[in-house]
Design an enzyme around this catalytic site. Structure first.
Site, short mmCIF file in Angstrom:
data_model
loop_
_atom_site.label_atom_id
_atom_site.label_comp_id
_atom_site.label_asym_id
_atom_site.label_seq_id
_atom_site.Cartn_x
_atom_site.Cartn_y
_atom_site.Cartn_z
N TYR A 263 13.24 0.19 -36.13
CA TYR A 263 12.56 0.91 -35.05
C TYR A 263 11.08 0.52 -35.04
CZ TYR A 263 16.66 3.95 -35.59
OH TYR A 263 17.95 4.44 -35.69
N HIS B 106 16.34 4.87 -29.88
CA HIS B 106 17.22 3.75 -30.18
C HIS B 106 16.44 2.67 -30.92
CE1 HIS B 106 20.71 5.15 -27.99
NE2 HIS B 106 19.95 5.43 -26.95
N LYS C 195 20.29 -4.43 -28.51
CA LYS C 195 19.38 -4.70 -29.61
C LYS C 195 19.20 -6.21 -29.74
CE LYS C 195 21.19 -0.64 -31.98
NZ LYS C 195 20.31 0.29 -31.30
#
Length: 352
Positions: A288, A299, A330
């Site tokens: 993160y 997320h 991602k």
């Protein structure tokens, strides 16, 4: 236009220069001839733009393709990719990197190429060092790198490859002033002190609360906190505090590649990022950029795998990792150590 096969080139007379070189940007000039790479000649031969002779015999496309495949490793793969790019409207030139590709609207001798492309088969493993070396070569001349992987059904998947300078927005976590001890259990560490547990979880977003009193830490989190003086870890068998070297030795018996993971974890944390396990996504870490609250974690942006200097990618495994990362929005990142520093590169599917 008739060309002559000469080794790994097809030579055409000067009458071909205006149409093929000046207008369509095929080949390269050599004295009063136009030289075509084998893949260019095959493409033009298949479209009846040229004919090719060898030892006084006119070659069919089949004959030429077989000869070219014997002369150049993975010629068939390069042809598949070259044809795909040309039919998508790109100007492509063969090079030591397989291909140089010009951006849409760009042309050879008019604008610089944008990409270096490497063509590989899904069947051949790729050493990490080779991939990084190719990427560095592209960066050195300000090009972007593309990896074209051709599967056994001749479908092509294009991957963009880039170095990644990961940075986060977390401030430095201060050393907690509250007392407390943690215990190294079978394959994890538990902090028994409630105040310390909440401090580390709420301020550094470390670990996972087992209940409202105790915090469970992964081995890599524990080693990081121990090495930075933020935690004391006791051996469950002796009750004595573990030094960082002893902790790493003990953890490495549980997890073979632990020390490499710890180096990557430490570097990511030092870059202001929050790092958690990536097990659910099949990777070492999910990462993160910034977390405002332990109750409202956003997320993660990256999935990160730590790979050793001698790592060899199996391309099916690589494809699986990248596809999963992309499917959950991602970015797939690989971390490796070079000259004592951790470096990162990203791999992601792209559309041309």
């Amino acid at each position: 236009m008739i060309g002559t096969l000469k080794g790994d080139r097809v030579a055409l007379g000067k009458e071909s220069i205006d149409e093929l070189y000046n207008t369509l940007y095929y080949g390269r000039l050599k004295e009063n001839e136009l030289e075509l790479a084998l893949v260019e000649a095959a493409y033009l031969l298949d479209r009846d733009k040229i004919s090719v002779e060898h030892e006084g015999k006119k070659l069919s496309f089949r004959d030429f393709f077989i000869i070219a495949s014997q002369a150049q490793e993975y010629f068939e793969l390069k042809y598949i990719v070259y044809r795909d790019l040309r039919e998508r409207g790109y100007y492509v030139q063969p090079s030591v990197t397989d291909f140089r590709i010009y951006p849409r609207g760009g042309k050879p001798n008019v604008s610089p190429s944008k990409y270096f492309m490497h063509v590989v088969t899904e069947r051949k493993p790729m050493p990490m060092q080779q991939l990084v070396s190719n990427l560095q070569a592209a960066v050195n001349v300000r090009k972007e790198m593309i990896l074209a992987i051709v599967d056994e059904e001749s479908d092509i998947t294009y991957y963009g490859v880039k170095f990644n300078n990961l940075k986060g927005g977390m401030g430095e976590l201060k050393v907690p002033s509250v007392p407390g001890a943690a215990t190294f259990l079978e394959d994890r560490v538990v902090i028994w002190d409630t105040e310390l547990s909440k401090f580390l979880h709420n301020n550094g977003f470390h670990g996972n609360m087992l209940d409202d009193k105790r915090l469970q830490l992964s081995l890599v989190e524990s080693a990081y906190l121990l090495s930075t003086g933020r935690l004391e870890v006791l051996d469950s068998a002796t009750g004595k505090p573990l030094e960082i070297g002893d902790f790493i030795e003990k953890a490495s018996r549980i997890e073979e590649l632990f020390e490499g993971k710890l180096k990557v974890y430490t570097d990511l944390r030092n870059r202001g990022l929050v790092v958690k396990t990536g097990f659910k996504f099949g990777s070492n870490f999910r990462v993160y950029e910034k977390v405002e609250s332990a109750e409202k974690i956003p997320h993660s942006k990256f999935l990160v795998d730590s790979v050793g200097a001698g790592h060899v990618f199996q391309l099916q495994d690589m494809s699986r990792s990248i596809r999963l990362a992309n499917s959950v929005r991602k970015e797939m990142v690989f971390a490796f150590e070079k000259n004592g520093e951790i470096q990162y590169f990203s791999l992601g599917r792209i559309k041309l």
